[in-house]
Scaffold this active site. Structure first.
Site, mmCIF file in Angstrom:
data_model
loop_
_atom_site.group_PDB
_atom_site.id
_atom_site.type_symbol
_atom_site.label_atom_id
_atom_site.label_comp_id
_atom_site.label_asym_id
_atom_site.label_seq_id
_atom_site.Cartn_x
_atom_site.Cartn_y
_atom_site.Cartn_z
ATOM 1 N N THR A 132 0.817 -1.221 0.000
ATOM 2 C CA THR A 132 0.000 0.000 0.000
ATOM 3 C C THR A 132 0.847 1.265 0.000
ATOM 4 O OG1 THR A 132 -1.540 1.255 1.379
ATOM 5 C CG2 THR A 132 -0.099 -0.247 2.533
ATOM 6 N N ASP A 133 0.260 2.357 -0.465
ATOM 7 C CA ASP A 133 0.950 3.659 -0.409
ATOM 8 C C ASP A 133 1.047 4.180 1.023
ATOM 9 O OD1 ASP A 133 -1.739 4.354 -0.016
ATOM 10 O OD2 ASP A 133 -1.837 5.792 -1.652
ATOM 11 N N GLU A 134 0.250 3.599 1.946
ATOM 12 C CA GLU A 134 0.232 4.131 3.321
ATOM 13 C C GLU A 134 1.568 3.951 4.029
ATOM 14 O OE1 GLU A 134 -3.181 3.460 5.700
ATOM 15 O OE2 GLU A 134 -4.537 3.553 4.001
ATOM 16 N N TYR A 158 -1.913 -0.473 11.040
ATOM 17 C CA TYR A 158 -2.048 -1.155 9.742
ATOM 18 C C TYR A 158 -0.849 -0.862 8.854
ATOM 19 C CZ TYR A 158 -3.313 -1.593 4.814
ATOM 20 O OH TYR A 158 -3.286 -1.873 3.470
ATOM 21 N N LYS A 162 2.114 -3.347 7.364
ATOM 22 C CA LYS A 162 2.396 -3.539 5.931
ATOM 23 C C LYS A 162 3.850 -3.158 5.629
ATOM 24 C CE LYS A 162 -0.035 -4.570 2.973
ATOM 25 N NZ LYS A 162 -0.394 -5.922 2.417
HETATM 26 P P1 NAD Z 1 -9.713 -7.274 2.202
HETATM 27 O O1 NAD Z 1 -9.685 -7.020 3.672
HETATM 28 O O2 NAD Z 1 -10.949 -6.989 1.431
HETATM 29 O O3 NAD Z 1 -9.333 -8.801 1.913
HETATM 30 C C1 NAD Z 1 -8.304 -9.462 2.594
HETATM 31 C C2 NAD Z 1 -8.492 -10.957 2.385
HETATM 32 O O4 NAD Z 1 -7.410 -11.635 3.049
HETATM 33 C C3 NAD Z 1 -9.788 -11.495 2.995
HETATM 34 O O5 NAD Z 1 -10.419 -12.351 2.071
HETATM 35 C C4 NAD Z 1 -9.326 -12.269 4.222
HETATM 36 O O6 NAD Z 1 -10.164 -13.375 4.545
HETATM 37 C C5 NAD Z 1 -7.948 -12.737 3.780
HETATM 38 N N1 NAD Z 1 -7.041 -13.007 4.912
HETATM 39 C C6 NAD Z 1 -6.854 -12.233 6.030
HETATM 40 N N2 NAD Z 1 -5.956 -12.828 6.843
HETATM 41 C C7 NAD Z 1 -5.550 -13.966 6.220
HETATM 42 C C8 NAD Z 1 -4.614 -14.983 6.546
HETATM 43 N N3 NAD Z 1 -3.920 -14.945 7.690
HETATM 44 N N4 NAD Z 1 -4.438 -16.004 5.676
HETATM 45 C C9 NAD Z 1 -5.155 -16.063 4.523
HETATM 46 N N5 NAD Z 1 -6.064 -15.139 4.167
HETATM 47 C C10 NAD Z 1 -6.248 -14.086 5.000
HETATM 48 O O7 NAD Z 1 -8.468 -6.464 1.613
HETATM 49 P P2 NAD Z 1 -8.284 -5.817 0.168
HETATM 50 O O8 NAD Z 1 -8.792 -4.422 0.205
HETATM 51 O O9 NAD Z 1 -8.751 -6.768 -0.852
HETATM 52 O O10 NAD Z 1 -6.689 -5.715 0.133
HETATM 53 C C11 NAD Z 1 -5.905 -6.770 -0.400
HETATM 54 C C12 NAD Z 1 -4.436 -6.401 -0.274
HETATM 55 O O11 NAD Z 1 -4.175 -5.183 -0.972
HETATM 56 C C13 NAD Z 1 -3.984 -6.148 1.171
HETATM 57 O O12 NAD Z 1 -2.686 -6.653 1.309
HETATM 58 C C14 NAD Z 1 -3.979 -4.635 1.308
HETATM 59 O O13 NAD Z 1 -3.023 -4.211 2.256
HETATM 60 C C15 NAD Z 1 -3.583 -4.230 -0.093
HETATM 61 N N6 NAD Z 1 -4.061 -2.910 -0.547
HETATM 62 C C16 NAD Z 1 -5.381 -2.577 -0.470
HETATM 63 C C17 NAD Z 1 -5.822 -1.352 -0.963
HETATM 64 C C18 NAD Z 1 -7.278 -0.944 -0.912
HETATM 65 O O14 NAD Z 1 -7.594 0.208 -1.232
HETATM 66 N N7 NAD Z 1 -8.209 -1.819 -0.558
HETATM 67 C C19 NAD Z 1 -4.905 -0.466 -1.525
HETATM 68 C C20 NAD Z 1 -3.542 -0.833 -1.568
HETATM 69 C C21 NAD Z 1 -3.149 -2.066 -1.089
HETATM 70 O O1 DAU Z 2 -4.145 3.935 0.562
HETATM 71 C C1 DAU Z 2 -4.378 2.565 0.407
HETATM 72 C C2 DAU Z 2 -5.213 2.084 1.568
HETATM 73 O O2 DAU Z 2 -6.534 2.543 1.331
HETATM 74 C C3 DAU Z 2 -5.198 0.575 1.746
HETATM 75 O O3 DAU Z 2 -3.895 0.163 2.069
HETATM 76 C C4 DAU Z 2 -6.168 0.154 2.856
HETATM 77 O O4 DAU Z 2 -6.208 -1.259 2.938
HETATM 78 C C5 DAU Z 2 -7.536 0.692 2.510
HETATM 79 O O5 DAU Z 2 -8.444 0.374 3.547
HETATM 80 C C6 DAU Z 2 -7.482 2.194 2.310
HETATM 81 O O6 DAU Z 2 -7.183 2.882 3.547
HETATM 82 P P1 DAU Z 2 -7.935 4.232 3.944
HETATM 83 O O7 DAU Z 2 -7.840 4.444 5.399
HETATM 84 O O8 DAU Z 2 -7.491 5.361 3.064
HETATM 85 O O9 DAU Z 2 -9.425 3.824 3.475
HETATM 86 P P2 DAU Z 2 -10.859 4.028 4.151
HETATM 87 O O10 DAU Z 2 -11.861 3.665 3.114
HETATM 88 O O11 DAU Z 2 -10.965 3.397 5.489
HETATM 89 O O12 DAU Z 2 -10.912 5.611 4.350
HETATM 90 C C7 DAU Z 2 -10.741 6.496 3.243
HETATM 91 C C8 DAU Z 2 -10.783 7.911 3.791
HETATM 92 O O13 DAU Z 2 -12.121 8.186 4.227
HETATM 93 C C9 DAU Z 2 -9.896 8.127 5.000
HETATM 94 O O14 DAU Z 2 -9.349 9.443 4.933
HETATM 95 C C10 DAU Z 2 -10.848 8.010 6.188
HETATM 96 C C11 DAU Z 2 -12.158 8.513 5.619
HETATM 97 N N1 DAU Z 2 -13.389 7.906 6.202
HETATM 98 C C12 DAU Z 2 -13.479 6.554 6.242
HETATM 99 C C13 DAU Z 2 -14.604 5.936 6.775
HETATM 100 C C14 DAU Z 2 -14.695 4.420 6.842
HETATM 101 C C15 DAU Z 2 -14.430 8.716 6.632
HETATM 102 O O15 DAU Z 2 -14.343 9.962 6.570
HETATM 103 N N2 DAU Z 2 -15.538 8.111 7.161
HETATM 104 C C16 DAU Z 2 -15.669 6.750 7.265
HETATM 105 O O16 DAU Z 2 -16.702 6.264 7.797
#
Ligand code: NAD
Ligand code: DAU
Length: 354
Positions: A132-134, A158, A162
């Site tokens: 992730t970019d975080e 988190y 990562k």
């Molecule tokens: P998600 O939470 O929707 O899915 C995660 C999946 O991993 C789930 O199906 C869960 O059951 C599985 N999991 C959790 N722990 C596990 C374990 N110990 N063994 C096997 N499976 C396990 O997450 P996502 O949004 O699909 O993100 C996927 C990946 O991409 C993550 O690594 C996250 O850090 C990264 N990522 C997400 C975003 C985003 O915006 N969602 C952006 C950048 C990177």
């Molecule tokens: O940047 C990549 C990341 O993006 C991934 O690595 C994470 O897995 C993914 O969850 C996401 O993280 P964020 O914290 O940016 O996503 P989230 O959707 O939780 O929140 C997006 C923005 O919105 C953040 O600034 C918090 C805000 N927010 C979120 C929720 C859930 C609100 O204002 N209200 C809310 O109820």
């Protein structure tokens, strides 16, 4: 075939579904099925003989060794993680267990498997770690976007977990020569996004007549990428990325949270107007900010474009319209995920916010 972990989650499921739309190659899916894992996301593959789903933990070395020995994958793509920042603030333990310890065990298991490969199979094997970019921390308003050489400054449990996993992946390349690739991506949105994250939560709450909780002043900025573009970037890095390299993936779409919420409300006003004729914007509620809330993320995605010719296909306007429409068309999916653990989480996260 390839092994995909975390394949029942949001991005993993989109990746596996898109894989079969593009490839004949089989997939072994490994997912623990935590609250975020949903087999319904993969339901359309249930009669596909080239897809094998296994429930299990990436940290279970005996299980993963057996899967590797049995299926001999040419690559492993690791999506498995605890992914929600707010959950990591309320309870960091699971994040350390899966994202740090789990990734470590996975790397150890893969190192042993890769060490036993020979010839072309060994040379062409890849481990792709999805991050992730975080990990780069928070940007000021005028700072340049994150490049691959930015230093790591994670701010939440988190992002720290990562970051630790990224460091382990890097170390396994430098120390053992494991052929790894790492991608650091910005915020994804699209189908199958679990409604604890901003965009799906706003859609689902709006339709249910509930408040739309905006943290703080709503001026935090994220760089949004349609999930299918992220999937195509990962396929490209897997095909042609240089081992040991990091590729940042982003949408060139910086938006403030409040603008995102207004856009979602505007689309719902058009596609599913409220019966009282008012706008969904009336439901916006400013609530207490997230502790340690990062102000701005932005990805400089020039390296992946320059080296691998990848850039996003979707604009935010087209992607968000498709996404809102998907949620309107898939209300059963929404209903099914809004149960059990998820309902308890909503109480934990929002009950204490003014
Ligand atoms: P998600 O939470 O929707 O899915 C995660 C999946 O991993 C789930 O199906 C869960 O059951 C599985 N999991 C959790 N722990 C596990 C374990 N110990 N063994 C096997 N499976 C396990 O997450 P996502 O949004 O699909 O993100 C996927 C990946 O991409 C993550 O690594 C996250 O850090 C990264 N990522 C997400 C975003 C985003 O915006 N969602 C952006 C950048 C990177
Ligand atoms: O940047 C990549 C990341 O993006 C991934 O690595 C994470 O897995 C993914 O969850 C996401 O993280 P964020 O914290 O940016 O996503 P989230 O959707 O939780 O929140 C997006 C923005 O919105 C953040 O600034 C918090 C805000 N927010 C979120 C929720 C859930 C609100 O204002 N209200 C809310 O109820």
């Amino acid at each position: 075939m390839i092994l995909v972990t975390g394949s029942a989650g949001f991005i993993g499921a989109n990746f596996v579904l898109d894989w079969f739309a593009q490839h004949d190659e089989g997939v072994v899916s490994l997912d623990k099925l935590t609250y975020a894992g949903n087999l319904e996301n993969l339901a359309s593959l249930k009669d596909n003989p080239r897809h094998i789903f296994v429930q299990g933990d990436i940290g279970d070395q005996a299980l993963v060794s057996r899967l590797l020995a049995e299926h001999r994958p040419r690559a492993v793509v690791n999506f498995a993680a605890e992914s929600h920042v707010d959950r990591s603030i309320h309870g960091p333990e699971d994040f350390i267990q899966t994202n740090v310890v789990g990734t470590f065990h996975l790397l150890e298991t893969i190192r042993a498997y890769w060490g036993g490969l020979e010839g072309e199979a060994k040379v062409s094997f890849r481990f792709l770690h999805v991050s992730t970019d975080e990990v780069y921390g928070s940007l000021g308003a005028q700072d340049p976007a994150f490049s691959e050489t930015n230093r790591y400054e994670p701010n939440s449990p988190y992002s720290a977990s990562k970051a630790a996993s990224d460091h382990l992946v890097r170390a396994y390349h430098h120390t053992y020569g494991l052929p790894v690739l790492t991608t650091n991506c910005s915020n994804n949105y699209g189908p199958y996004h679990f409604p604890e994250k901003l965009i799906p939560l706003m859609i689902v709450n709006a339709l249910a007549g509930k408040p739309l909780p905006v943290y703080g002043d709503g001026q935090q900025i994220r760089d949004w990428l349609y999930v299918k573009d992220h999937c195509s970037a990962i396929r490209r890095v897997l095909e042609s990325g240089r081992t040991g390299e990091v590729y940042n993936v982003g949408g060139w779409n910086e938006k403030a949270n409040l603008d995102i919420v207004h856009t979602v409300c505007g689309l719902l006003d058009e596609l599913r107007p409220r019966t009282d004729g008012k706008s969904y914007r009336e439901q916006i509620a400013f609530v207490t900010d997230r502790p340690g809330h990062d102000r701005r993320y932005a990805i400089d995605a020039r390296k992946i474009e320059r080296e691998l010719g990848w850039k996003p296909a979707e604009t935010f306007e087209t992607g968000i319209r498709k996404t809102v429409q998907w949620y309107l068309d898939n209300q059963d999916w929404v209903g099914n995920v809004q149960s059990g653990n998820y309902r308890q989480w909503l109480e934990t996260n929002y009950a204490g916010r003014a």
